[in-house]
Design a protein around this motif. Structure first.
Motif, PDB file in Angstrom:
ATOM      1  N   LEU A  11       0.853  -1.197   0.000  1.00 26.04           N
ATOM      2  CA  LEU A  11       0.000   0.000   0.000  1.00 26.04           C
ATOM      3  C   LEU A  11       0.885   1.242   0.000  1.00 26.04           C
ATOM      4  O   LEU A  11       1.802   1.349   0.824  1.00 26.04           O
ATOM      5  CB  LEU A  11      -0.897  -0.001   1.238  1.00 26.04           C
ATOM      6  N   VAL A  12       0.605   2.159  -0.896  1.00 27.73           N
ATOM      7  CA  VAL A  12       1.369   3.392  -0.973  1.00 27.73           C
ATOM      8  C   VAL A  12       0.399   4.547  -1.188  1.00 27.73           C
ATOM      9  O   VAL A  12      -0.617   4.398  -1.861  1.00 27.73           O
ATOM     10  CB  VAL A  12       2.418   3.323  -2.110  1.00 27.73           C
ATOM     11  N   GLN A  13       0.709   5.676  -0.607  1.00 34.20           N
ATOM     12  CA  GLN A  13      -0.147   6.843  -0.752  1.00 34.20           C
ATOM     13  C   GLN A  13       0.146   7.562  -2.062  1.00 34.20           C
ATOM     14  O   GLN A  13       1.283   7.536  -2.552  1.00 34.20           O
ATOM     15  CB  GLN A  13       0.071   7.817   0.405  1.00 34.20           C
ATOM     16  N   PRO A  14      -0.847   8.201  -2.628  1.00 36.68           N
ATOM     17  CA  PRO A  14      -0.585   9.024  -3.820  1.00 36.68           C
ATOM     18  C   PRO A  14       0.532  10.024  -3.541  1.00 36.68           C
ATOM     19  O   PRO A  14       0.571  10.633  -2.465  1.00 36.68           O
ATOM     20  CB  PRO A  14      -1.926   9.721  -4.051  1.00 36.68           C
ATOM     21  N   GLY A  16       3.607   9.211  -3.116  1.00 35.03           N
ATOM     22  CA  GLY A  16       4.697   8.539  -2.427  1.00 35.03           C
ATOM     23  C   GLY A  16       5.649   7.874  -3.400  1.00 35.03           C
ATOM     24  O   GLY A  16       5.800   8.332  -4.552  1.00 35.03           O
ATOM     25  N   LYS A  87      -0.378   7.104  -8.665  1.00 37.11           N
ATOM     26  CA  LYS A  87      -1.761   7.567  -8.706  1.00 37.11           C
ATOM     27  C   LYS A  87      -2.682   6.376  -8.426  1.00 37.11           C
ATOM     28  O   LYS A  87      -2.288   5.224  -8.641  1.00 37.11           O
ATOM     29  CB  LYS A  87      -2.065   8.145 -10.087  1.00 37.11           C
ATOM     30  N   PRO A  88      -3.904   6.620  -7.998  1.00 31.13           N
ATOM     31  CA  PRO A  88      -4.826   5.502  -7.740  1.00 31.13           C
ATOM     32  C   PRO A  88      -4.983   4.578  -8.945  1.00 31.13           C
ATOM     33  O   PRO A  88      -5.151   3.361  -8.763  1.00 31.13           O
ATOM     34  CB  PRO A  88      -6.136   6.222  -7.403  1.00 31.13           C
ATOM     35  N   THR A  91      -2.979   1.290  -9.337  1.00 32.33           N
ATOM     36  CA  THR A  91      -3.301   0.105  -8.547  1.00 32.33           C
ATOM     37  C   THR A  91      -3.499  -1.097  -9.465  1.00 32.33           C
ATOM     38  O   THR A  91      -4.302  -1.052 -10.397  1.00 32.33           O
ATOM     39  CB  THR A  91      -4.580   0.340  -7.719  1.00 32.33           C
ATOM     40  N   THR A 116      -1.147  -1.186  -4.332  1.00 36.52           N
ATOM     41  CA  THR A 116      -2.388  -0.463  -4.089  1.00 36.52           C
ATOM     42  C   THR A 116      -2.054   0.974  -3.738  1.00 36.52           C
ATOM     43  O   THR A 116      -1.299   1.226  -2.786  1.00 36.52           O
ATOM     44  CB  THR A 116      -3.188  -1.100  -2.951  1.00 36.52           C
ATOM     45  N   VAL A 117      -2.599   1.898  -4.517  1.00 36.19           N
ATOM     46  CA  VAL A 117      -2.350   3.318  -4.286  1.00 36.19           C
ATOM     47  C   VAL A 117      -3.621   3.931  -3.704  1.00 36.19           C
ATOM     48  O   VAL A 117      -4.654   4.005  -4.376  1.00 36.19           O
ATOM     49  CB  VAL A 117      -1.962   4.039  -5.586  1.00 36.19           C
ATOM     50  N   SER A 118      -3.518   4.341  -2.468  1.00 31.91           N
ATOM     51  CA  SER A 118      -4.690   4.870  -1.781  1.00 31.91           C
ATOM     52  C   SER A 118      -4.260   5.709  -0.601  1.00 31.91           C
ATOM     53  O   SER A 118      -3.248   5.432   0.042  1.00 31.91           O
ATOM     54  CB  SER A 118      -5.590   3.723  -1.301  1.00 31.91           C
ATOM     55  N   SER A 119      -5.055   6.727  -0.298  1.00 34.83           N
ATOM     56  CA  SER A 119      -4.780   7.544   0.879  1.00 34.83           C
ATOM     57  C   SER A 119      -5.574   7.026   2.075  1.00 34.83           C
ATOM     58  O   SER A 119      -5.472   7.582   3.174  1.00 34.83           O
ATOM     59  CB  SER A 119      -5.125   8.998   0.592  1.00 34.83           C
TER      60      SER A 119
END
Length: 119
Positions: A11-14, A16, A87-88, A91, A116-119
């Protein structure tokens, strides 16, 4: 035979960053072109990036150009995909493969790693 194992997903944040690895065993990758492709739920598998066996030539999908970087380390028998500013829509399950980019024949595939790209 070449066995490929991807790692580094998660999991990574937008905005990041994340680095995926594709480690090979069984045979050296030095004479193979390498590619990363991805598949999002409900979508077809799509090309992400490619690197020539020499490491001197790379190519990217327009959607990731300027954000993703493919590289390889012959000594480590490993290929990497650096993901910056994700970016999301990035994913997906990411797969690496070894083969010949000129013919589009990819002989060996890894099992994939989820990003998975999500905040």
């Amino acid at each position: 035979q070449v066995q490929l194992v991807e790692s580094g997903g998660g999991l990574v944040q937008p905005g990041g960053s994340l680095r995926l690895s594709c480690a090979a065993s069984g045979r050296t990758l030095s004479r193979y072109d390498m590619t990363w492709v991805r598949q999002a739920p409900g979508k077809e598998r799509e090309f992400v990036a490619v690197i020539a066996w020499s490491g001197g030539r790379t190519g990217y999908a327009d959607s990731v150009k300027g954000r993703f970087t493919i590289s390889r380390d012959h000594a480590e028998n490993t290929v990497y995909l650096e993901i910056n500013n994700p970016k999301p829509e990035d994913t997906a399950v990411y797969y690496c493969a070894a083969g010949d980019s000129n013919t589009g024949t990819w002989d060996y595939w890894g099992q994939g790693t989820q990003v998975t790209v999500s905040s």
